[in-house]
Design an enzyme around this catalytic site. Structure first.
Site, PDB file in Angstrom:
ATOM      1  N   ASP A 150       0.807  -1.218   0.000  1.00 47.58           N
ATOM      2  CA  ASP A 150       0.000   0.000   0.000  1.00 47.58           C
ATOM      3  C   ASP A 150       0.844   1.275   0.000  1.00 47.58           C
ATOM      4  OD1 ASP A 150      -2.568   1.190   0.062  1.00 47.58           O
ATOM      5  OD2 ASP A 150      -2.407   1.535   2.219  1.00 47.58           O
ATOM      6  N   HIS A 151       0.349   2.303  -0.679  1.00 49.79           N
ATOM      7  CA  HIS A 151       0.946   3.647  -0.700  1.00 49.79           C
ATOM      8  C   HIS A 151       2.437   3.608  -1.026  1.00 49.79           C
ATOM      9  CE1 HIS A 151      -2.275   6.393   0.230  1.00 49.79           C
ATOM     10  NE2 HIS A 151      -2.742   5.540   1.125  1.00 49.79           N
TER      11      HIS A 151
END
Length: 289
Positions: free
Chosen positions: A84-85
């Site tokens: 994620d991210h």
């Protein structure tokens, strides 16, 4: 059971008019709580490891990824791993070998044109590795930097919202499989007071043409989450709610047992609190409208 594919879970949820919950994990207790909560709810789930979590672990992805995969493979429900991210291209290129089936490439901090170009390159690489890729357009504020300090909240401002026509062009120009949209939620909220722009969400779905993702969902009340899922959100990201449950449980345990030194009892209490939070939130976002 074998690891599930994030794209499959999200696509199935979108087709059913529901959403799959995706929880950010930092410790093994987070991982065990997410899987335990999903089993209690009888629903699939996505385990997410963020770039900030990797930085917290000294820049090493594999220890937490391997632990998450081991727990997921013993689960009684489908569990997928999502990176994620990701802002680092170096980290992006570790995703497939570490067991992740999907990645969220985060170039939203860049001007639109640079975001599009960087995300297009990331999507080309990810697809060549068999990875499903998510990106962000708009400004879902509040995400903590590596030091754990979040910038000022800004995503409630209309100017930070995702523009439907930009979303249409961005998806077409990048080839991403899902789009995280800014409709009023904010990362790192500890109070559930966010009000979402449902009218905008109703325009974003047809414009984007891919499953939509809601970030910063810990600050969104239950009724707003349900309405967002009904309006087209197919993946709901949750992180801070678990940290609130964990920290609250630890504080309460230590207040009641001020002489405690063994970490296992208070970590067990924290894990139970997070498991209960996961099961409840999955019930909110996965129920058919």
């Amino acid at each position: 059971m074998p690891l599930a594919a994030s794209g499959t879970l999200v696509s199935r949820a979108a087709d059913a008019g529901t959403a799959v919950a995706a929880f950010n994990v930092i410790t093994l207790e987070h991982v065990e709580a997410v899987v335990g909560g999903a089993e209690a709810a009888g629903s699939p789930v996505i385990l997410q490891v963020s770039e900030n979590a990797v930085l917290f672990r000294g820049g090493r992805l594999l220890p937490l990824a391997r632990a998450a995969a081991a727990v997921a493979e013993q689960a009684a429900v489908p569990v997928a791993l999502h990176l994620d991210h990701v802002q680092s291209d170096e980290l992006l290129r570790q995703a497939a070998d570490a067991g992740f089936s999907s990645v969220m490439y985060d170039a939203a901090r860049l001007p639109y044109g640079e975001n599009l170009a960087a995300t297009h390159a990331a999507a080309d690489w990810a697809h060549a590795q068999g990875l499903w890729i998510e990106a962000e357009l708009g400004e879902v504020g509040g995400k903590a930097e590596a030091g754990g300090v979040a910038p000022p909240l800004s995503a409630h401002a209309p100017a930070a919202r995702t523009d439907p026509e930009e979303a249409r062009a961005f998806v077409a120009g990048t080839g991403v499989d899902a789009l995280a949209v800014a409709i009023g939620s904010t990362h790192a909220m500890t109070r559930r007071t966010a009000a979402l722009d449902h009218e905008l969400l109703g325009r974003l779905g047809p414009a984007a043409g891919v499953p939509l993702v809601l970030h910063g969902s810990s600050g969104v009340p239950d009724d707003e989450l349900r309405a967002a899922v009904t309006g087209g959100i197919a993946k709901v990201n949750i992180g801070t709610a678990l940290n609130v449950a964990m920290t609250t449980a630890i504080r309460e345990f230590l207040a009641a047992h001020p002489d405690a030194v063994d970490c296992r009892p208070y970590l067990a209490s924290a894990r139970t609190a997070m498991t209960e939070a996961v099961a409840r939130l999955i019930g909110v976002v996965s129920a058919a409208p």
